[in-house]
Design a protein around this motif. Structure first.
Motif, mmCIF file in Angstrom:
data_model
loop_
_atom_site.group_PDB
_atom_site.id
_atom_site.type_symbol
_atom_site.label_atom_id
_atom_site.label_comp_id
_atom_site.label_asym_id
_atom_site.label_seq_id
_atom_site.Cartn_x
_atom_site.Cartn_y
_atom_site.Cartn_z
ATOM 1 N N CYS A 156 3.518 7.998 4.891
ATOM 2 C CA CYS A 156 3.914 6.733 5.221
ATOM 3 C C CYS A 156 5.506 6.607 4.844
ATOM 4 O O CYS A 156 5.251 6.618 3.527
ATOM 5 C CB CYS A 156 3.433 6.258 5.977
ATOM 6 N N THR B 171 7.158 3.779 4.961
ATOM 7 C CA THR B 171 7.516 2.597 4.195
ATOM 8 C C THR B 171 7.079 2.365 3.072
ATOM 9 O O THR B 171 7.665 0.971 2.097
ATOM 10 C CB THR B 171 6.501 1.657 5.749
ATOM 11 N N LEU C 269 1.266 -1.429 -0.254
ATOM 12 C CA LEU C 269 0.243 -0.195 0.072
ATOM 13 C C LEU C 269 1.060 1.515 0.119
ATOM 14 O O LEU C 269 2.339 1.058 0.283
ATOM 15 C CB LEU C 269 -1.093 0.115 1.135
ATOM 16 N N ASP C 270 0.521 2.314 -0.320
ATOM 17 C CA ASP C 270 0.788 4.097 -0.235
ATOM 18 C C ASP C 270 0.918 4.957 0.652
ATOM 19 O O ASP C 270 -0.053 5.667 -0.149
ATOM 20 C CB ASP C 270 1.596 3.787 -1.088
ATOM 21 N N CYS C 271 -0.249 5.141 1.419
ATOM 22 C CA CYS C 271 -0.030 5.663 2.064
ATOM 23 C C CYS C 271 0.430 7.060 2.993
ATOM 24 O O CYS C 271 1.927 7.196 2.854
ATOM 25 C CB CYS C 271 -0.845 5.722 3.965
ATOM 26 N N GLY D 234 4.020 -3.180 6.991
ATOM 27 C CA GLY D 234 3.559 -3.527 5.874
ATOM 28 C C GLY D 234 2.438 -3.886 6.886
ATOM 29 O O GLY D 234 1.446 -3.174 7.244
HETATM 30 S S1 SF4 Z 1 3.183 0.092 6.535
HETATM 31 FE FE1 SF4 Z 1 0.658 0.978 7.072
HETATM 32 S S2 SF4 Z 1 0.614 3.418 7.108
HETATM 33 FE FE2 SF4 Z 1 2.439 2.228 5.890
HETATM 34 S S3 SF4 Z 1 1.874 2.298 3.740
HETATM 35 FE FE3 SF4 Z 1 1.650 0.406 4.575
HETATM 36 S S4 SF4 Z 1 -0.623 0.114 5.545
HETATM 37 FE FE4 SF4 Z 1 -0.061 2.539 5.165
#
Ligand code: SF4
Length: 346
Positions: free
Chosen positions: A122, A124, A117-119, A162
């Motif tokens: 964030c 990560t 995912l790509d919040c 993750g």
């Molecule tokens: S680690 Fe959590 S906050 Fe970061 S992109 Fe992934 S789901 Fe989103």
């Protein structure tokens, strides 16, 4: 010719281990002994498992693969004793955080190397996704950190790198091994899985009556705004997720559900945000964990202390149990949404 992979011993339940040992002609009670060495004493070297005979130690080495990891980096915060660790499992690297509080010892662990995912807030989400961790690799972060400190870990949050519900089986397996009475025996209510809102995972979690706490990362209760900061909103709109949770709330335990809400200046902390968040929190009987963004990232900022207080007060005045979680580990990028591993290989 393909070489058969050995079972990863740390990922096995005690029953699975017993089954494999008995099938190879060993006594069933050996499984509990081995399980305790691994999960209670956190000893991974068979030669140090002193109540096992040498030929049985040889068998274990031959039959199973044992944790193979390195801690590539440690950053300790001079201000609040938090520490961040960079674990490597072959090519997969992840970060985990040691979070000491006065009355508890928490850790935050990762379930994937990177995140699919790509919040937008964030770090990560901006690094290369290298895949899921096995249950053993998730546990290795717990045991690896526990070995470094005398203080016993009391609380574990699956909130590092993750999305736990994109690695559902391994995340749940790891949680159950951490809580096992012959292992660390950590209370299930002190283990929290944090999801960005993967509806099928939430449904499975509830249908299976999993006993762990469930933290839903909301971060906005307006679809347009949430879409801007969390790409998951396109796939699983929060209103569907909250609608489902509302229907099932009676099947969950009191205190099992909480909302995570990262506070971003000028984005999600207006009075309307507080009003709507309070409405949902009350409908679902969910505590709200407020997490002020810890630093500047991707053009987003931490709100002033005054704005943080005002938002918190707007919730509390509406009868919501809201905690303004101090963002620990700010100076080591160990706070929420900041696990990007400055030393991670891309
Ligand atoms: S680690 Fe959590 S906050 Fe970061 S992109 Fe992934 S789901 Fe989103």
């Amino acid at each position: 010719m393909s070489i058969e992979k050995k079972p990863e011993i740390l990922s096995l339940t005690e029953d699975e281990l017993a089954h494999l040992l008995v099938a190879d002609g060993h006594k069933k009670f050996r499984a509990q002994q081995v399980f305790q060495w691994l999960h209670l004493k956190q000893v991974f070297d068979v030669r140090q498992m002193t109540n096992l005979k040498a030929d049985f130690q040889d068998y274990l080495t031959e039959k199973f693969s044992f944790p193979d990891f390195k801690i590539l980096n440690e950053s300790k915060s001079p201000s609040d004793q938090t520490a961040k660790y960079l674990f490597a499992f072959g090519k997969k690297q992840v970060e985990s955080v040691w979070l000491p509080y006065e009355n508890r010892q928490s850790i935050c662990i990762s379930v994937q190397s990177g995140c699919s995912l790509d919040c937008s807030f964030c770090a990560t989400g901006k690094i290369a996704f290298k895949g899921n961790l096995t249950a053993g690799e998730i546990l290795t972060q717990v045991y690896g950190m526990q070995q470094l400190y005398d203080r016993r870990i009391t609380n574990i949050v699956f909130m590092g790198m993750g999305e736990p519900f994109y690695n559902y089986d391994n995340a749940i397996r790891a949680a159950s091994l951490i809580a096992h009475q012959h292992g660390m025996n950590i209370s299930r209510r002190r283990i929290t899985l944090s999801t960005s809102g993967v509806l099928p995972g939430i449904q499975r979690f509830i249908e299976e009556k999993q006993p762990y706490r469930l933290a839903l990362s909301l971060h906005s209760v307006f679809a347009d705004k949430r879409k801007r900061i969390m790409d998951i909103e396109e796939k699983y709109p929060f209103e569907d997720v909250l609608g489902y949770l509302r229907e099932k709330r009676g099947e969950m335990q009191q205190g099992q559900l909480m909302f995570e809400y990262i506070m971003i200046d000028g984005i999600n902390i207006f009075p309307d945000d507080a009003k709507e968040l309070a409405r949902w929190a009350k409908l679902l009987n969910a505590k709200v964990n407020l997490i002020p963004m810890n630093t500047e990232f991707n053009g987003m900022h931490r709100p002033s202390e005054e704005k943080i207080y005002e938002f918190w007060r707007a919730l509390v005045e509406r009868g919501v149990v809201a905690v303004n979680r101090k963002s620990p580990a700010k100076d080591i990028d160990g706070a929420c949404g900041m696990l990007a591993g400055q030393k991670l290989a891309s």
